[in-house]
Design an enzyme around this catalytic site. Structure first.
Site, PDB file in Angstrom:
ATOM      1  N   THR A  46       0.826  -1.207   0.000  1.00 48.74           N
ATOM      2  CA  THR A  46       0.000   0.000   0.000  1.00 48.74           C
ATOM      3  C   THR A  46       0.856   1.251   0.000  1.00 48.74           C
ATOM      4  O   THR A  46       0.426   2.311  -0.457  1.00 48.74           O
ATOM      5  CB  THR A  46      -0.953  -0.005   1.208  1.00 48.74           C
ATOM      6  OG1 THR A  46      -1.637  -1.262   1.251  1.00 48.74           O
ATOM      7  CG2 THR A  46      -1.988   1.107   1.113  1.00 48.74           C
ATOM      8  N   TYR A 134       4.891 -12.367   5.368  1.00 54.05           N
ATOM      9  CA  TYR A 134       3.779 -11.840   4.575  1.00 54.05           C
ATOM     10  C   TYR A 134       3.561 -12.754   3.383  1.00 54.05           C
ATOM     11  O   TYR A 134       4.381 -12.807   2.467  1.00 54.05           O
ATOM     12  CB  TYR A 134       4.120 -10.409   4.132  1.00 54.05           C
ATOM     13  CG  TYR A 134       3.083  -9.687   3.305  1.00 54.05           C
ATOM     14  CD1 TYR A 134       1.773 -10.121   3.194  1.00 54.05           C
ATOM     15  CD2 TYR A 134       3.438  -8.522   2.628  1.00 54.05           C
ATOM     16  CE1 TYR A 134       0.838  -9.434   2.436  1.00 54.05           C
ATOM     17  CE2 TYR A 134       2.514  -7.814   1.874  1.00 54.05           C
ATOM     18  CZ  TYR A 134       1.219  -8.274   1.779  1.00 54.05           C
ATOM     19  OH  TYR A 134       0.299  -7.593   1.024  1.00 54.05           O
ATOM     20  N   LYS A 162       1.323 -12.471   8.265  1.00 56.30           N
ATOM     21  CA  LYS A 162       0.232 -11.745   7.622  1.00 56.30           C
ATOM     22  C   LYS A 162      -0.225 -12.609   6.456  1.00 56.30           C
ATOM     23  O   LYS A 162       0.505 -12.801   5.485  1.00 56.30           O
ATOM     24  CB  LYS A 162       0.714 -10.373   7.129  1.00 56.30           C
ATOM     25  CG  LYS A 162      -0.321  -9.593   6.326  1.00 56.30           C
ATOM     26  CD  LYS A 162       0.274  -8.316   5.748  1.00 56.30           C
ATOM     27  CE  LYS A 162      -0.726  -7.596   4.844  1.00 56.30           C
ATOM     28  NZ  LYS A 162      -0.131  -6.396   4.214  1.00 56.30           N
TER      29      LYS A 162
END
Length: 297
Positions: A46, A134, A162
């Site tokens: 992001t 992740y 994550k």
């Protein structure tokens, strides 16, 4: 590493000429802290990490650590598909004073499970910082299996994964077999509540830039046994989350934040800003969400 229930995967604000807008980073940190964010993840997807140089990332780490001023944890995205470079960036992040690092599964190379294990293990062993793995196969091209995650969870400073595989079965398998204290966070906003129901710890969120307070309200309702209320908030959030990801992230999010007076719409190529039609579609989703907000209390 206690990152709370909501870790926000923070955008990187840019000036119109594409340079980093540090003043807006500072304003955004204050906004997030005041609106439900428990920790910050910087220079992740992001944050447009593929378009940031290592030097820019290090400066951002330093700046966010300074502005957060130990009020909430700061997790630095230092993972890449180059193990040696990830180690170097991780060590720079540690020197900058971050509280932990996030390591994405190596993208494009498509390593084997053993290759992923050795990649993550080498980085974790090169730092004293807590590590968040992740897993995002939709972007990396490889899925880190539960077996690999569980093997890595035996490394003391690898403490969180994550999970953005979209598979609750995969998350449940990790939760059922991980050592005590190892945590699973959702990487998909829309799976926050379902993950809590199988023992997950929270969300590394994009939507929390806009609705962090409502997401905290949903989680509190769940933990307080108000499951109908939690479900109602979850159901209201889903169309807004879909609208936020209707275009390549974070273009819609940056437009939404700019409408609220935070940051600018500027993104770096190959991400592009929204068309007029895309803006209208998001605006409609936001208006519909605001109507549903009235039923949350």
């Amino acid at each position: 590493m206690n990152i709370g229930r909501i870790a926000t995967a923070m955008i990187t604000p840019f000036h119109e000429d594409g340079t980093i807008h540090y003043e807006e980073i500072a304003r955004l940190i204050e906004h997030l802290i005041a609106n439900g964010t428990d920790s910050l993840v910087v220079c992740g997807t992001t944050g447009e990490s593929p378009t940031l140089s290592s030097e820019e990332k290090i400066r951002i780490f330093q700046y966010v650590v300074q502005k957060a001023n130990k009020r909430i944890p700061v997790i630095a995205g230092t993972g890449s598909n180059n193990t040696k470079e990830s180690i170097l960036l991780t060590q720079k992040a540690e020197a900058a004073g971050v509280d932990g690092i996030m390591l994405v599964a190596p993208y494009y190379n498509k390593p084997s499970q053993q290759g992923m294990y050795e990649h993550f293990a080498a980085i974790a062993q090169a730092t004293s910082l807590p590590v968040m793995l992740y897993n995002i196969p939709g972007r990396s091209g490889v899925n880190m299996t539960p077996e690999t995650v569980l093997a890595l969870s035996d490394i003391p400073n690898i403490q969180i994964v994550k999970e953005a595989s979209g598979s609750l079965d995969q998350m449940a398998e990790i939760l059922a077999n991980a050592p005590q204290g190892f945590q699973v966070y959702s990487g998909d906003d829309g799976l926050t509540l379902p993950l809590l129901s199988i023992g997950g710890s929270g969300i590394v969120s994009v939507a929390s830039h806009l609705v962090g307070y409502d997401m905290q309200k949903m989680m509190k309702a769940y933990y307080d046994g108000e499951h109908e209320k939690a479900a109602r908030i979850h159901q209201a959030l889903l169309p807004l989350i879909r609208a936020l990801f209707a275009t390549p992230s974070p273009s819609t999010l940056k437009y939404a934040l700019a409408k609220q007076g935070l940051g600018t719409e500027s993104v770096r190529l190959p991400i592009i800003s929204l068309t007029a039609e895309e803006k209208r579609a998001y605006d409609l989703a936001w208006r519909e969400y605001e109507e549903k907000q009235k039923s949350f209390d």
